[in-house]
Design an enzyme around this catalytic site. Sequence first.
Site, PDB file in Angstrom:
ATOM      1  N   GLU A  58       0.610  -1.151   0.026  1.00 51.29           N
ATOM      2  CA  GLU A  58       0.021   0.079   0.082  1.00 51.29           C
ATOM      3  C   GLU A  58       0.764   1.440   0.054  1.00 51.29           C
ATOM      4  OE1 GLU A  58      -0.236   2.279   2.820  1.00 51.29           O
ATOM      5  OE2 GLU A  58      -0.120   0.735   4.727  1.00 51.29           O
ATOM      6  N   ARG A  83      -0.007  -2.274  12.262  1.00 56.26           N
ATOM      7  CA  ARG A  83      -0.673  -3.047  11.632  1.00 56.26           C
ATOM      8  C   ARG A  83      -0.793  -2.427   9.868  1.00 56.26           C
ATOM      9  NH1 ARG A  83      -1.528  -7.535  14.168  1.00 56.26           N
ATOM     10  NH2 ARG A  83      -3.080  -8.418  12.814  1.00 56.26           N
ATOM     11  N   CYS A  88       7.487  -1.150  -1.595  1.00 58.77           N
ATOM     12  CA  CYS A  88       8.721  -2.161  -1.704  1.00 58.77           C
ATOM     13  C   CYS A  88       9.701  -1.965  -0.377  1.00 58.77           C
ATOM     14  CB  CYS A  88       9.252  -2.412  -2.736  1.00 58.77           C
ATOM     15  SG  CYS A  88      10.204  -0.894  -3.580  1.00 58.77           S
ATOM     16  N   HIS A 126      13.365  -0.041  -7.089  1.00 59.05           N
ATOM     17  CA  HIS A 126      12.713  -1.278  -6.412  1.00 59.05           C
ATOM     18  C   HIS A 126      13.528  -1.749  -5.412  1.00 59.05           C
ATOM     19  CE1 HIS A 126      10.175  -4.717  -5.628  1.00 59.05           C
ATOM     20  NE2 HIS A 126      10.853  -5.284  -6.012  1.00 59.05           N
ATOM     21  N   ASP A 142      10.738 -11.393  -2.367  1.00 60.02           N
ATOM     22  CA  ASP A 142      10.126 -10.089  -2.430  1.00 60.02           C
ATOM     23  C   ASP A 142       8.719  -9.848  -2.094  1.00 60.02           C
ATOM     24  OD1 ASP A 142       9.446  -7.678  -3.636  1.00 60.02           O
ATOM     25  OD2 ASP A 142      10.287  -8.099  -5.486  1.00 60.02           O
TER      26      ASP A 142
END
Length: 284
Positions: A58, A83, A88, A126, A142
């Site tokens: 997210e 939580r 990435c 990334h 990943d």
Amino acid sequence: MTTSEPPTSEPVGAEPFAADATTVEAYLRRIGARRPERADAAALRELHLLHLRAVPFENLSIHLGEPVVLEEKALLDKVVGARRGGFCYEVNTAFAVLLRGLGYEVALLQGRVIGPHGKPGIPYDHMALLVETAEGERWLADVGFGDHSHFPLAFDARDDQEDPGGVFRIAETADGDLDVSRDGKPQYRLEPRPRELADFAAGAWYHQTSPDSHFPRSLICSRLTEEGRITLSAPKLIIRVHGEREERVLDGDDEVRKAYRELFGIELDVLPAVRSGILNSDPE
């Protein structure tokens, strides 16, 4: 989203954060896992899958005005304490801390996402993880690429690797990098040289602020399920079950807030909103 200067991270050369036993146990509870007896490949596969099912991919912080801090303790507080999930740099860093706490050797790898025209993106576009087990096996983990492999990929294999998420392959490039493909389509290019967390600060800043990045232009909250995948790009909700796709637009803020809470375990007093007013037509 713009601010005056890029965020800072830990100083170059700093030792990776070492999680204590209490932190490790809290993280395992967060993803519904038991502490493995040994840091082996079987345990890594289970941890990887459970992480994808529990911790959403997210970008809500960007649209809530929350700083994305590339510092291990802050990311553990977010992923485990609050939580939440992340993109990435956040979730893969947090997962790396958990794996080190369980006895795995973990290196951070920088990758460049392959765009629609086949060209790699910016450096540090990334982050992925090179994980070594107690037996010396090397795996590409990943949990921060959204819809990708469910299980780690054998890092040194150069043939097809079957996974519930598709057929994956790691291939060497002429320059010594590694191209990771899914179902014959390149996903990202990895540099096998280990990096430090501070190295990713510029890439994380780019994806928080640049109009050329899709993250500031769209909302995404997505996680793997046992039956498929749930994705919320509010107010659009997409549910995939055994290959079938259902899409609907949620009715009002209360329903959006309920979806974040019940589908992703995220409690929000204030809902994130795309400041530019531009939403991707299909976040998947």
